[in-house]
Design an enzyme around this catalytic site. Structure first.
Site, short mmCIF file in Angstrom:
data_model
loop_
_atom_site.label_atom_id
_atom_site.label_comp_id
_atom_site.label_asym_id
_atom_site.label_seq_id
_atom_site.Cartn_x
_atom_site.Cartn_y
_atom_site.Cartn_z
N ARG A 1 15.82 -9.53 13.00
CA ARG A 1 15.54 -8.14 12.64
C ARG A 1 14.18 -7.72 13.22
O ARG A 1 13.59 -6.76 12.77
CB ARG A 1 15.49 -7.98 11.13
CG ARG A 1 16.79 -8.30 10.42
CD ARG A 1 16.66 -7.97 8.95
NE ARG A 1 17.91 -8.19 8.23
CZ ARG A 1 18.17 -7.67 7.03
NH1 ARG A 1 17.27 -6.92 6.43
NH2 ARG A 1 19.32 -7.89 6.44
N CYS B 1 -12.49 17.70 -5.04
CA CYS B 1 -12.52 16.24 -5.18
C CYS B 1 -13.66 15.82 -6.11
O CYS B 1 -14.83 16.10 -5.84
CB CYS B 1 -12.71 15.58 -3.81
SG CYS B 1 -12.90 13.78 -3.91
N CYS C 1 -16.76 13.61 -4.57
CA CYS C 1 -17.67 14.11 -3.54
C CYS C 1 -19.05 14.44 -4.09
O CYS C 1 -19.24 14.60 -5.30
CB CYS C 1 -17.08 15.36 -2.88
SG CYS C 1 -15.72 15.01 -1.73
N ASN D 1 -6.46 0.46 -2.74
CA ASN D 1 -5.22 1.10 -2.32
C ASN D 1 -5.58 2.21 -1.34
O ASN D 1 -6.32 3.13 -1.69
CB ASN D 1 -4.48 1.71 -3.52
CG ASN D 1 -4.21 0.71 -4.63
OD1 ASN D 1 -4.03 -0.47 -4.37
ND2 ASN D 1 -4.19 1.18 -5.86
N GLY E 1 -0.42 3.41 -3.27
CA GLY E 1 -0.79 3.60 -4.67
C GLY E 1 -2.05 4.41 -4.91
O GLY E 1 -2.44 4.59 -6.07
N HIS F 1 -12.08 4.89 -1.91
CA HIS F 1 -12.58 4.17 -3.08
C HIS F 1 -11.79 2.89 -3.28
O HIS F 1 -10.69 2.73 -2.76
CB HIS F 1 -12.48 5.04 -4.34
CG HIS F 1 -11.06 5.33 -4.76
ND1 HIS F 1 -10.27 6.26 -4.12
CD2 HIS F 1 -10.28 4.79 -5.75
CE1 HIS F 1 -9.08 6.31 -4.70
NE2 HIS F 1 -9.05 5.42 -5.67
N GLN G 1 -11.15 -0.29 -6.56
CA GLN G 1 -11.15 -0.39 -8.01
C GLN G 1 -11.43 -1.81 -8.47
O GLN G 1 -11.24 -2.78 -7.72
CB GLN G 1 -9.80 0.06 -8.59
CG GLN G 1 -9.46 1.51 -8.30
CD GLN G 1 -8.16 1.93 -8.95
OE1 GLN G 1 -8.02 1.91 -10.18
NE2 GLN G 1 -7.19 2.32 -8.13
N CYS H 1 -9.52 -24.84 2.71
CA CYS H 1 -10.27 -25.39 3.85
C CYS H 1 -9.32 -26.06 4.85
O CYS H 1 -9.46 -25.89 6.07
CB CYS H 1 -11.31 -26.41 3.37
SG CYS H 1 -12.81 -25.70 2.65
N PHE I 1 17.03 -7.97 -3.07
CA PHE I 1 17.00 -9.39 -2.73
C PHE I 1 15.70 -10.03 -3.20
O PHE I 1 15.69 -11.12 -3.78
CB PHE I 1 17.17 -9.58 -1.22
CG PHE I 1 17.07 -11.02 -0.78
CD1 PHE I 1 18.13 -11.89 -0.95
CD2 PHE I 1 15.89 -11.51 -0.23
CE1 PHE I 1 18.03 -13.22 -0.57
CE2 PHE I 1 15.78 -12.83 0.15
CZ PHE I 1 16.86 -13.69 -0.01
#
Length: 346
Positions: free
Chosen positions: A20, A39, A42, A152, A158, A165, A167, A198, A317
């Site tokens: 694939r 925002c 800011c 994210n 997400g 930013h 989290q 290692c 799956f």
């Protein structure tokens, strides 16, 4: 022919579905736009967020005011709350406890239109300094068993706000993913008196076919059993169990590595949505009835970063088997990133 591969760190099987096979251009997709508006992250909007916990302010400006380079605030809608006691209890055959923890947002730049890949090395180092500072502070709280820093990037990964930013969430339980890695590393060391990661790093450097970047301080590579296309790991070549113990010089070297890696991804995949997760040692507090709780961490664990572009989705799956199906061999992904021009991301 497809190939099943085993990951000794994550303890899972991956199907590398070469039949694939998908090339980088096959993953170029139209990004979902964010809804626009004022925002809260800011400059000049500091009053719209909770009071800052930590900030890097070279100009000496007062807290909760413009002048910051990196700013850390509590999440306005936290998954877990900092106040209170755990109060562990049984509920029939189940267990429950109060939702105690910490949930913070690290604002990586005051510039709304710049992302992590746009930052220069000094700016990226400041972000990593903020990570270190928050880890060192929160691990003082003995209620917390694990502290996770993650990012994210993009709606598909997400993110709910476009301003760059990351989290931090501190939890009162060691998460299953962390338990698996910590336990595997501990068992490996008890048998061989060597660090598993290692050994993996040495193996990847010897082979070279999955290496994206090797500057002598950090190795960037596509894991042999990559769960996702263009999945990467970043780890220090010098054994170190705890990200928070890195000095400023080491943080600068990591900043350059992370900056270069993100630019290579953006060059090849044209700004893909992605997640990255910092896997570092949990707080080593003495636990009642557990005198040896993670006591061997300095010897057997090795901190690392996982970086996963969100190019495919988990389907039935994967949910039904715990296997992952990856249509791009990690050797091909590493070659594309290794040969990419990190400056070509316009």
């Amino acid at each position: 022919m497809s190939e099943l591969r085993w990951d000794p760190l994550k303890m899972l099987w991956v199907i590398i579905a070469q039949e694939r096979g998908r090339r980088p251009n096959d993953f170029l997709l139209e990004r979902q736009p964010f809804k626009t508006g004022v925002c809260p992250f800011c400059y000049g909007q500091e009053e719209k967020t909770p009071q800052e916990i930590f900030a890097i302010r070279p100009d000496g400006s007062p807290p909760n005011w413009p002048g910051w380079k990196v700013r850390v605030i509590p999440n306005k809608y936290p998954a877990l709350g900092i106040e209170g006691e755990l109060e562990k209890r049984g509920v029939g055959l189940h267990d429950a406890m109060n939702g105690i923890g910490a949930h913070e947002v690290i604002l990586e730049t005051p510039d709304h239109d710049r992302h992590l890949a746009d930052l220069n090395t000094a700016e990226m180092t400041d972000v990593l300094r903020a990570y270190r500072a928050r880890l060192l502070d929160l691990r003082k709280d003995t209620r917390f068993r694990y502290i996770l820093i993650f990012k994210n990037h993009g709606l598909e990964a997400g993110a709910s706000i476009p301003h760059s930013h990351s989290q931090l969430i501190a939890v009162p339980i060691t998460p299953p993913v962390a338990v698996t890695e910590l336990s595997v590393c501990k068992e490996y060391y008890s048998r061989k008196e060597r660090c598993l990661i290692c050994d993996l790093l040495q193996q990847e450097r010897s082979s070279g076919e999955r290496v994206v970047r090797d500057d002598g301080d950090f190795l960037v590579f596509a894991p042999f059993a990559s769960c996702f296309p263009f999945e990467l790991r970043i780890a220090p070549l010098r054994h170190s169990h705890d990200f928070a113990l890195m000095n400023d010089q080491e943080l600068t070297a990591l900043a350059e590595t992370l900056r270069d890696t993100l630019r290579r991804l953006r060059s090849v995949l044209r700004d893909p949505p992605f997640n990255f997760v910092l896997h570092t040692a949990p707080p080593m507090h003495v636990r009642l009835g557990k005198p040896g709780y993670w006591s061997s961490l300095p010897y057997d664990f090795h901190w690392h970063i996982e970086l996963v572009p969100r190019l495919t989705k988990i389907a039935g799956f994967e949910w039904g088997t715990g296997f992952y199906m990856n249509p791009t061999p990690p050797e091909d992904a590493a070659r594309a990133l290794r040969e990419a021009d990190p400056a070509d991301f316009a």
